[in-house]
Design a protein around this motif. Sequence first.
Motif, short mmCIF file in Angstrom:
data_model
loop_
_atom_site.label_atom_id
_atom_site.label_comp_id
_atom_site.label_asym_id
_atom_site.label_seq_id
_atom_site.Cartn_x
_atom_site.Cartn_y
_atom_site.Cartn_z
N PRO A 42 0.80 -1.24 0.00
CA PRO A 42 0.00 0.00 0.00
C PRO A 42 0.83 1.28 0.00
N MET A 43 2.07 1.21 0.49
CA MET A 43 2.92 2.39 0.49
C MET A 43 3.45 2.71 -0.90
N GLY A 44 3.22 1.81 -1.85
CA GLY A 44 3.74 1.99 -3.20
C GLY A 44 4.86 1.02 -3.47
N PRO A 45 5.04 0.62 -4.72
CA PRO A 45 6.10 -0.35 -5.05
C PRO A 45 7.49 0.25 -4.90
N PHE A 46 8.44 -0.59 -4.51
CA PHE A 46 9.82 -0.15 -4.46
C PHE A 46 10.73 -1.34 -4.72
N GLY A 47 11.94 -1.03 -5.20
CA GLY A 47 12.88 -2.09 -5.53
C GLY A 47 14.28 -1.55 -5.67
N ILE A 48 15.19 -2.39 -6.16
CA ILE A 48 16.59 -2.02 -6.29
C ILE A 48 17.11 -2.42 -7.67
N ILE A 49 18.03 -1.61 -8.18
CA ILE A 49 18.70 -1.90 -9.44
C ILE A 49 19.72 -3.00 -9.21
N LEU A 50 19.71 -4.01 -10.07
CA LEU A 50 20.58 -5.18 -9.89
C LEU A 50 21.84 -5.14 -10.72
N ASN A 51 21.86 -4.37 -11.79
CA ASN A 51 22.95 -4.53 -12.77
C ASN A 51 23.83 -3.30 -12.90
N ARG A 52 24.09 -2.63 -11.79
CA ARG A 52 25.11 -1.58 -11.77
C ARG A 52 26.29 -2.08 -10.95
N PRO A 53 27.50 -1.98 -11.48
CA PRO A 53 28.67 -2.56 -10.80
C PRO A 53 29.00 -1.81 -9.51
N SER A 54 29.65 -2.52 -8.59
CA SER A 54 30.13 -1.89 -7.36
C SER A 54 31.45 -1.18 -7.65
N LEU A 55 31.55 0.05 -7.19
CA LEU A 55 32.76 0.82 -7.41
C LEU A 55 33.62 0.94 -6.15
N MET A 56 33.03 0.68 -4.99
CA MET A 56 33.80 0.75 -3.75
C MET A 56 33.10 -0.05 -2.66
N SER A 57 33.79 -0.24 -1.56
CA SER A 57 33.27 -1.03 -0.46
C SER A 57 32.45 -0.15 0.49
N ILE A 58 31.78 -0.80 1.42
CA ILE A 58 31.02 -0.05 2.43
C ILE A 58 31.96 0.81 3.26
N LYS A 59 33.14 0.28 3.55
CA LYS A 59 34.13 1.04 4.33
C LYS A 59 34.56 2.30 3.58
#
Length: 304
Positions: free
Chosen positions: A152-169
């Motif tokens: 009900p809040m509206g659809p949401f999602g994530i892009i799967l095919n963009r490369p990682s450029l750096m780490s979380i750190k």
Amino acid sequence: MEACFLSSNSFPKSIELAPSIKARYLSSFPKGNPNFSPLRRASFPSYITRCQSHSSSPLDDENKPITDTDWRSFRARLVAGEKVSKATEKTSSSPSGDPDTAIDQPGPVKIGEDWAHTIHEPEKGCLLIATEKLDGVHIFERTVILLLSTGPMGPFGIILNRPSLMSIKEMKSTALDDAGAFSDGPLFFGGPLEAGLFLVSPKEGDNLVGKSGVFKEVMKGLYYGTKESVGCAAEMVKRNVIGLEDFRFFDGYCGWEKEQLNEEIRAGYWTVAACSPSVIGLGRIGNVGLWEEILGLMGPKKVW
């Protein structure tokens, strides 16, 4: 961060709704296309996870577990069977065909581990595949988006095919990893709206991740979590319930108002598809060729 108490048994359910997010403004839209104004929605259903609580949010459409985890495969077999039947009918109606020759009816259709096909309506766990109408829109051109919810809040999602450029750190993203348990892991771009999300896919066996109630099931064997549940995720890693390699973290997400996504689909900006879990396994996250791979599984017909 709420405490996360773990035991050898299943985890009690959690979830208290607390929307809090700001949308980034996009500067690149397809010119002359007033129907496409992506990501107007400015709030994200962020969940405050209390591992010892038993209450659940009435606003989330994915609280109940998926009881028939193989229904997507069943539908895929029906779709494949329909294609075979149409091909058989076309052959039998060909002018060169002998009307006195009996046509063998196709047997049960088998599908491989990797499959994908179009569907008419968006659903949890489906893919949004960008069409040529989004060419030139840098953020969305040739993207594959996994819908995590259609609630009900509206659809949401994530892009799967963009490369990682750096780490979380390297991103210094304390919102995603305040305890430092995942700091060396790659961080992927999930979309232009600000939020920290992660996917978790436990190995086959006793699925304590699914039993925990802390994470939301997207499809068979795949779950997602928010920054509010990352503390519990870190505790599960510490206790060897799940491994670091079973996570993928995303900076940002894509979200729509309730009817906005349907309008964009009707306008031809997205093709909606179902796929097998193996097609979007964690090993394929960040694969820039995923767009082409899925189109190949769907067949020679273009998505626009």
